[in-house]
Design an enzyme around this catalytic site. Sequence first.
Site, PDB file in Angstrom:
ATOM      1  N   ARG A  42       0.813  -1.225   0.000  1.00  0.00           N
ATOM      2  CA  ARG A  42       0.000   0.000   0.000  1.00  0.00           C
ATOM      3  C   ARG A  42       0.842   1.268   0.000  1.00  0.00           C
ATOM      4  NH1 ARG A  42      -3.039  -1.340   5.295  1.00  0.00           N
ATOM      5  NH2 ARG A  42      -0.846  -1.769   5.641  1.00  0.00           N
ATOM      6  N   LYS A 139       3.163 -19.486   5.590  1.00  0.00           N
ATOM      7  CA  LYS A 139       2.538 -19.961   6.817  1.00  0.00           C
ATOM      8  C   LYS A 139       2.439 -18.799   7.815  1.00  0.00           C
ATOM      9  CE  LYS A 139       4.815 -20.793  10.371  1.00  0.00           C
ATOM     10  NZ  LYS A 139       5.823 -19.907  10.977  1.00  0.00           N
ATOM     11  N   LYS A 173      15.326 -26.200   2.990  1.00  0.00           N
ATOM     12  CA  LYS A 173      16.675 -26.291   3.565  1.00  0.00           C
ATOM     13  C   LYS A 173      17.413 -27.473   2.940  1.00  0.00           C
ATOM     14  CE  LYS A 173      15.458 -24.128   8.011  1.00  0.00           C
ATOM     15  NZ  LYS A 173      16.355 -22.999   8.274  1.00  0.00           N
ATOM     16  N   GLU A 207      15.942 -21.885  19.488  1.00  0.00           N
ATOM     17  CA  GLU A 207      16.271 -20.532  19.025  1.00  0.00           C
ATOM     18  C   GLU A 207      16.718 -19.693  20.210  1.00  0.00           C
ATOM     19  OE1 GLU A 207      13.786 -18.874  15.650  1.00  0.00           O
ATOM     20  OE2 GLU A 207      12.282 -19.893  16.866  1.00  0.00           O
ATOM     21  N   HIS A 231       6.755 -26.686  10.576  1.00  0.00           N
ATOM     22  CA  HIS A 231       8.138 -27.133  10.342  1.00  0.00           C
ATOM     23  C   HIS A 231       8.423 -28.498  10.985  1.00  0.00           C
ATOM     24  CE1 HIS A 231       8.464 -23.106   9.008  1.00  0.00           C
ATOM     25  NE2 HIS A 231       8.734 -22.537  10.165  1.00  0.00           N
ATOM     26  N   LYS A 329      11.813 -20.468  22.125  1.00  0.00           N
ATOM     27  CA  LYS A 329      12.561 -19.211  21.988  1.00  0.00           C
ATOM     28  C   LYS A 329      13.388 -19.036  23.253  1.00  0.00           C
ATOM     29  CE  LYS A 329      10.014 -17.587  18.419  1.00  0.00           C
ATOM     30  NZ  LYS A 329      10.540 -17.720  17.054  1.00  0.00           N
ATOM     31  N   LYS A 334      21.082 -21.646  19.100  1.00  0.00           N
ATOM     32  CA  LYS A 334      20.319 -21.790  17.864  1.00  0.00           C
ATOM     33  C   LYS A 334      20.715 -23.155  17.322  1.00  0.00           C
ATOM     34  CE  LYS A 334      18.437 -20.243  13.786  1.00  0.00           C
ATOM     35  NZ  LYS A 334      17.041 -19.977  13.634  1.00  0.00           N
TER      36      LYS A 334
HETATM   37  N1  LIG Z   1       9.219 -12.166   8.637  1.00  0.00           N
HETATM   38  C1  LIG Z   1       9.542 -13.451   8.691  1.00  0.00           C
HETATM   39  O1  LIG Z   1      10.680 -13.848   8.965  1.00  0.00           O
HETATM   40  C2  LIG Z   1       8.514 -14.488   8.428  1.00  0.00           C
HETATM   41  C3  LIG Z   1       7.263 -14.134   7.947  1.00  0.00           C
HETATM   42  N2  LIG Z   1       6.354 -15.111   7.652  1.00  0.00           N
HETATM   43  C4  LIG Z   1       5.045 -14.760   7.099  1.00  0.00           C
HETATM   44  O2  LIG Z   1       5.208 -13.865   5.997  1.00  0.00           O
HETATM   45  C5  LIG Z   1       4.132 -12.980   5.917  1.00  0.00           C
HETATM   46  C6  LIG Z   1       4.639 -11.534   5.952  1.00  0.00           C
HETATM   47  O3  LIG Z   1       5.327 -11.326   7.157  1.00  0.00           O
HETATM   48  P1  LIG Z   1       6.275 -10.054   7.387  1.00  0.00           P
HETATM   49  O4  LIG Z   1       7.041  -9.732   6.156  1.00  0.00           O
HETATM   50  O5  LIG Z   1       7.013 -10.329   8.628  1.00  0.00           O
HETATM   51  O6  LIG Z   1       5.207  -8.891   7.637  1.00  0.00           O
HETATM   52  P2  LIG Z   1       5.410  -7.325   7.542  1.00  0.00           P
HETATM   53  O7  LIG Z   1       4.376  -6.724   8.403  1.00  0.00           O
HETATM   54  O8  LIG Z   1       6.821  -6.928   7.723  1.00  0.00           O
HETATM   55  O9  LIG Z   1       5.055  -6.998   6.021  1.00  0.00           O
HETATM   56  C7  LIG Z   1       3.760  -7.049   5.537  1.00  0.00           C
HETATM   57  C8  LIG Z   1       3.683  -6.325   4.210  1.00  0.00           C
HETATM   58  O10 LIG Z   1       2.351  -6.357   3.755  1.00  0.00           O
HETATM   59  C9  LIG Z   1       2.017  -5.106   3.191  1.00  0.00           C
HETATM   60  N3  LIG Z   1       0.565  -4.974   3.226  1.00  0.00           N
HETATM   61  C10 LIG Z   1      -0.236  -4.933   4.314  1.00  0.00           C
HETATM   62  N4  LIG Z   1      -1.525  -4.807   3.938  1.00  0.00           N
HETATM   63  C11 LIG Z   1      -1.533  -4.807   2.584  1.00  0.00           C
HETATM   64  C12 LIG Z   1      -2.559  -4.703   1.607  1.00  0.00           C
HETATM   65  N5  LIG Z   1      -3.852  -4.587   1.930  1.00  0.00           N
HETATM   66  N6  LIG Z   1      -2.213  -4.710   0.313  1.00  0.00           N
HETATM   67  C13 LIG Z   1      -0.903  -4.833  -0.053  1.00  0.00           C
HETATM   68  N7  LIG Z   1       0.104  -4.918   0.822  1.00  0.00           N
HETATM   69  C14 LIG Z   1      -0.209  -4.920   2.130  1.00  0.00           C
HETATM   70  C15 LIG Z   1       2.786  -4.106   4.050  1.00  0.00           C
HETATM   71  O11 LIG Z   1       3.117  -2.923   3.415  1.00  0.00           O
HETATM   72  P3  LIG Z   1       2.173  -1.628   3.394  1.00  0.00           P
HETATM   73  O12 LIG Z   1       1.915  -1.239   4.809  1.00  0.00           O
HETATM   74  O13 LIG Z   1       2.970  -0.649   2.615  1.00  0.00           O
HETATM   75  O14 LIG Z   1       0.948  -2.051   2.696  1.00  0.00           O
HETATM   76  C16 LIG Z   1       4.091  -4.870   4.246  1.00  0.00           C
HETATM   77  O15 LIG Z   1       4.946  -4.646   3.127  1.00  0.00           O
HETATM   78  C17 LIG Z   1       3.224 -13.355   7.076  1.00  0.00           C
HETATM   79  O16 LIG Z   1       2.329 -14.306   6.588  1.00  0.00           O
HETATM   80  C18 LIG Z   1       4.158 -13.996   8.066  1.00  0.00           C
HETATM   81  O17 LIG Z   1       3.481 -14.875   8.925  1.00  0.00           O
HETATM   82  C19 LIG Z   1       6.662 -16.442   7.809  1.00  0.00           C
HETATM   83  C20 LIG Z   1       7.873 -16.849   8.281  1.00  0.00           C
HETATM   84  C21 LIG Z   1       8.893 -15.909   8.663  1.00  0.00           C
HETATM   85  O1  LIG Z   2       8.531 -19.825  10.610  1.00  0.00           O
HETATM   86  C1  LIG Z   2       9.225 -19.455  11.538  1.00  0.00           C
HETATM   87  O2  LIG Z   2      10.522 -19.840  11.559  1.00  0.00           O
HETATM   88  C2  LIG Z   2      11.479 -19.104  12.315  1.00  0.00           C
HETATM   89  C3  LIG Z   2      12.697 -20.025  12.450  1.00  0.00           C
HETATM   90  O3  LIG Z   2      13.219 -20.289  11.186  1.00  0.00           O
HETATM   91  P1  LIG Z   2      14.730 -20.772  11.021  1.00  0.00           P
HETATM   92  O4  LIG Z   2      14.860 -21.078   9.578  1.00  0.00           O
HETATM   93  O5  LIG Z   2      15.579 -19.623  11.475  1.00  0.00           O
HETATM   94  O6  LIG Z   2      14.911 -21.960  11.909  1.00  0.00           O
HETATM   95  C4  LIG Z   2      10.950 -18.723  13.671  1.00  0.00           C
HETATM   96  O7  LIG Z   2      11.861 -17.843  14.310  1.00  0.00           O
HETATM   97  C5  LIG Z   2       9.621 -18.013  13.523  1.00  0.00           C
HETATM   98  O8  LIG Z   2       9.070 -17.771  14.822  1.00  0.00           O
HETATM   99  C6  LIG Z   2       8.647 -18.843  12.723  1.00  0.00           C
HETATM  100  O9  LIG Z   2       7.496 -18.042  12.408  1.00  0.00           O
END
Ligand SMILES: NC(=O)C1=CN([C@@H]2O[C@H](COP(=O)(O)OP(=O)(O)OC[C@H]3O[C@@H](n4cnc5c(N)ncnc54)[C@H](OP(=O)(O)O)[C@@H]3O)[C@@H](O)[C@H]2O)C=CC1
Ligand SMILES: O=C1O[C@H](COP(=O)(O)O)[C@@H](O)[C@H](O)[C@H]1O
Length: 485
Positions: A42, A139, A173, A207, A231, A329, A334
Site C-alpha cells: 500500500r 505460513k 533447507k 532458538e 516445520h 525461543k 540456535k
Molecule cells: N518475517 C519473517 O521472517 C517471516 C514471515 N512469515 C510470514 O510472511 C508474511 C509476511 O510477514 P512479514 O514480512 O514479517 O510482515 P510485515 O508486516 O513486515 O510486512 C507485511 C507487508 O504487507 C504489506 N501490506 C499490508 N496490507 C496490505 C494490503 N492490503 N495490500 C498490499 N500490501 C499490504 C505491508 O506494506 P504496506 O503497509 O505498505 O501495505 C508490508 O509490506 C506473514 O504471513 C508472516 O506470517 C513467515 C515466516 C517468517
Molecule cells: O517460521 C518461523 O521460523 C522461524 C525459524 O526459522 P529458522 O529457519 O531460522 O529456523 C521462527 O523464528 C519463527 O518464529 C517462525 O514463524
Amino acid sequence: MTALVLFGGGGDLAMRMLLPSLYFLEHDGLLPEGLKIIGAARSEESREEYVGKVRTAVEGKAKADDAWDDASWSRLEARLDYLAVDATSAESLKPLKDKVGPGACTSFLAVSPSLYARIVTAMRAAGLAEADDKVVLEKPVGRDLDSFREIDDAVADAFSEQQVFRIDHYLGKETVQNLIALRFGNVIFEPLWNNLSIDHVQITVGETVGVGDRWPYYDEYGALRDMLQNHMLQLLCLVAMEPPSDLDPDSVRNEKVKVLRSLRHVTDEDAERVTVRGQYVSGTVDGTRVKGYDEERGADSDTETFVAIRADIDNWRWAGVPFFMRTGKRLPEKRTEIVIQFKPVPHSIFGQDARDDEAANRMIIELQPEEDISLTVMNKKPGLDQRMQLQPIKMSLSWGVGGKGDAPPRRRIAYERLLLDALNGDSTLFVRRDEAEKAWEWVDGVSQAWADGNVKPQPYRAGTWGPDASDMLMARTGRDWNTQE
Ligand SMILES: NC(=O)C1=CN([C@@H]2O[C@H](COP(=O)(O)OP(=O)(O)OC[C@H]3O[C@@H](n4cnc5c(N)ncnc54)[C@H](OP(=O)(O)O)[C@@H]3O)[C@@H](O)[C@H]2O)C=CC1
Ligand SMILES: O=C1O[C@H](COP(=O)(O)O)[C@@H](O)[C@H](O)[C@H]1O
C-alpha cells in the site's frame, strides 16, 4: 513474459529473505529469462525508492557471502518494478494486472494471513488468477483447522490445488532435502529404518531469539502453532514416511499424509504426560540479560514460547518408537537437529570395562547452526591394552563437514529453492491441502487437551533448555535429550 508479484514486497520477509534469494538466483543465472519482479504494497513510493530499498536489503547479504557483483545487481534491477496497491481491492489490482501483462503470473502473498481470503478473491476479480497463474502462501494459514479451511476455501474458489504453493521454508533447507537423498538414495539405511533398530527419534528446534516486537502475531499462535504444526511435523513426516515410488509431488505428499494420519491423538488424559508447555522469564542468553515474554508483551499471557511433545506413530514401522519434539525461543543455542537414536547391540562381547564406553549408534541430522549429517559408530581405541577398549567416532556423511578438497557450496537461503520451484511449477516441496488439514487436526487435539486440562505454560529461565518438565518427559522413558555436538 512471466511475472512474479511480491504482495507485501516492502515487508520484513520480502526484504530479509525473498529479495536476497532472488538476487542469489540472478547471480547464479537461475531466474527465468524475461521474468519481471513486481513489489506490491500500500505504501506510496516510486519505483526508484523501492529499488533503492531492495538494493540496501540485498547488498549486505550478498557481500557477506562474497557474492555481490554489479552485473548481477543490474540484471536484477532491470527486472524490478513497484506498484502501490491495496491487494484486498480488485479495483486497486487492475493496474497491477496491466503491469503484469498477458504472461503467467506467480503471486507471493508476503502479507498477514488474515488478508489471504480477501486478496485471492480480489485477484480473481482482477484477472490475476487465470489458469497459468500461481499463488504462493506463507505460513501460518489459519490458527486451527476451521480457520485454515475458511481461508483455503477462498483460495480454492480462485485457484485449483495445482496452482497453490503453501510454503514451509524448512522444506527448502538443503539438509532436509539431503535427508530424502540419504534415506532413499542408499540401500544401507532402509533395513534399519524401523522399530527393530531404532529406539527413538528426537527433533529439536532451539532458538536464542525472543519474540520481541512480533508478540502481536506470536501471542495468538504460540510455539505449537508457529513451529510445531508446520516445520516440525514436516520434519517428522520426512523421517517417518514410507519410500515414495518417485519424487512426483503427489507421490511424496501421499506418503507424508499417511504419517500424519497415523499420529496418535493426544487425549485429555495424556496431555500432562506427553506434552510440556513453557514460557521464558528473564535470564541471560549469549551473555546478555534479556526480558521475559510477559515483560516484552507488557501484560501477563498464557502463550507458550516452548513446547515439547512425545508423538507416537501408530503403524507397523514405528510402533513403540517415540518421536520427541521440542522447540522454544530464548534457549541457550540456535540449534536445529533430528537425532535418530539406534538401539544398543543386543549382547556385548567386550566385557564390563568396554561396556561403560559402549554407546548405541546415533545419527544426527543437523540443520543449524551447521548443515551436516553424521553417524556415531563404535571404534577400537588405538593401543595395546590387553582388553579391547572402545570409543565412539563421529563420521560425517555429507558435504558440510569433513569433506576433502573443494570448499562446500555456498549455504543457500531456503527460499531460493522454493522460489525457483514455485516459478517452475514444481510443488514437491510444498504442502498439499490435506497435509495441512491433518497437521492442524493433530495440533488442535493438543491445544484442546491443554484447554480441557487447564494446562498452563511453566516458566523457564531464558538461556536454559525449557522447563524441567521437558527433561522429565524424556527421563520418564529412560532417555534424555541429545547434548552431543
Ligand atoms: N518475517 C519473517 O521472517 C517471516 C514471515 N512469515 C510470514 O510472511 C508474511 C509476511 O510477514 P512479514 O514480512 O514479517 O510482515 P510485515 O508486516 O513486515 O510486512 C507485511 C507487508 O504487507 C504489506 N501490506 C499490508 N496490507 C496490505 C494490503 N492490503 N495490500 C498490499 N500490501 C499490504 C505491508 O506494506 P504496506 O503497509 O505498505 O501495505 C508490508 O509490506 C506473514 O504471513 C508472516 O506470517 C513467515 C515466516 C517468517
Ligand atoms: O517460521 C518461523 O521460523 C522461524 C525459524 O526459522 P529458522 O529457519 O531460522 O529456523 C521462527 O523464528 C519463527 O518464529 C517462525 O514463524
